[in-house]
Design an enzyme around this catalytic site. Sequence first.
Site, short mmCIF file in Angstrom:
data_model
loop_
_atom_site.label_atom_id
_atom_site.label_comp_id
_atom_site.label_asym_id
_atom_site.label_seq_id
_atom_site.Cartn_x
_atom_site.Cartn_y
_atom_site.Cartn_z
N GLY A 1 73.59 53.53 50.54
CA GLY A 1 74.63 53.62 51.57
C GLY A 1 75.99 53.11 51.17
O GLY A 1 76.84 52.88 52.03
N ASP B 1 72.09 54.82 44.50
CA ASP B 1 70.87 54.92 45.32
C ASP B 1 71.08 55.82 46.54
O ASP B 1 72.09 56.53 46.63
CB ASP B 1 70.37 53.51 45.66
N HIS B 2 70.13 55.80 47.46
CA HIS B 2 70.12 56.79 48.55
C HIS B 2 71.36 56.69 49.46
O HIS B 2 71.91 55.61 49.69
CB HIS B 2 68.86 56.63 49.40
N ASP B 3 71.77 57.82 49.94
CA ASP B 3 72.81 57.92 50.98
C ASP B 3 74.15 57.29 50.61
O ASP B 3 74.88 56.81 51.48
CB ASP B 3 72.30 57.30 52.31
N CYS B 4 74.48 57.30 49.34
CA CYS B 4 75.82 56.85 48.94
C CYS B 4 76.80 58.01 49.10
O CYS B 4 76.41 59.18 49.12
CB CYS B 4 75.83 56.42 47.47
#
Length: 215
Positions: A158, A138-141
Amino acid sequence: MTMSAEQRPVVLIGGGGHAKVLLDIARLTHRTVAGVLTLEDDNTLPLATLGNDDRLRDRSFVAAHDFFVAIGQTQARRRIAETLAEHGATLATLIHPACVVAADVEIGGGTALVAGIIVNSGSKIGQHCTLNTACSVDHDCRLDDGVQIGPGARLCGGVICQEDAFIGAGAIVIEGRMIGASAVVGAGATVVSDIAPKTTVIGTPAREMILQTFG
Ligand SMILES: CC(C)(COP(=O)(O)OP(=O)(O)OC[C@H]1O[C@@H](n2cnc3c(N)ncnc32)[C@H](O)[C@@H]1OP(=O)(O)O)[C@@H](O)C(=O)NCCC(=O)NCCS
């Protein structure tokens, strides 16, 4: 005529089951695959064996190809990755056309995204990573070099996976957690806290795997 990186044929290093999947992606994305370099005579693919990793000392061979390390075993993979870097080799990146990858995602050389993956906005994936069938990031990993994500695993927003971390099939890592370098998350585990480097965890919630000794 100088060939652009896009036109250079790809050489797979390793010719086992994982390489078979990568060959399929290369063909689907219209890359020519020149053949296989083997470490242990392991070419099971319908491709020529071009030698072993000693060929990486041949400058003209290295300059004429893009390379992809198709070896699952972490230490062997890292050793070959280092040899490729030493010899200035260009790495291929293989992304199956049936993946959904946000426009701003950065993906390093030598990394493969197998069929059915979703990677959301703001994520950054290093070199020589393998994202296996239908996993999601998912986002910002942040996935550092050499990270492997198993089929169907889910990383929430994250999440950080440090170098050579392995996330097993179907595992879930909840948002913002850190998986330490070379840690192993067992298949089906649910990670709810940070995992220390070189630790193996299993279960829900994921706990360190304690080896039983007898006698
Ligand atoms: C966690 C893992 C690395 C442990 O491997 P291992 O050290 O060889 O462990 P073993 O198979 O010897 O199992 C040891 C014990 O842990 C249990 N166990 C192993 N993996 C488990 C898991 N993922 N979840 C729960 N229990 C697990 C076994 O049942 C066994 O229990 P027992 O002692 O009560 O019989 C491995 O089982 C695993 O999950 N690997 C991920 C595989 C994967 O996702 N592959 C994707 C390839 S693309």
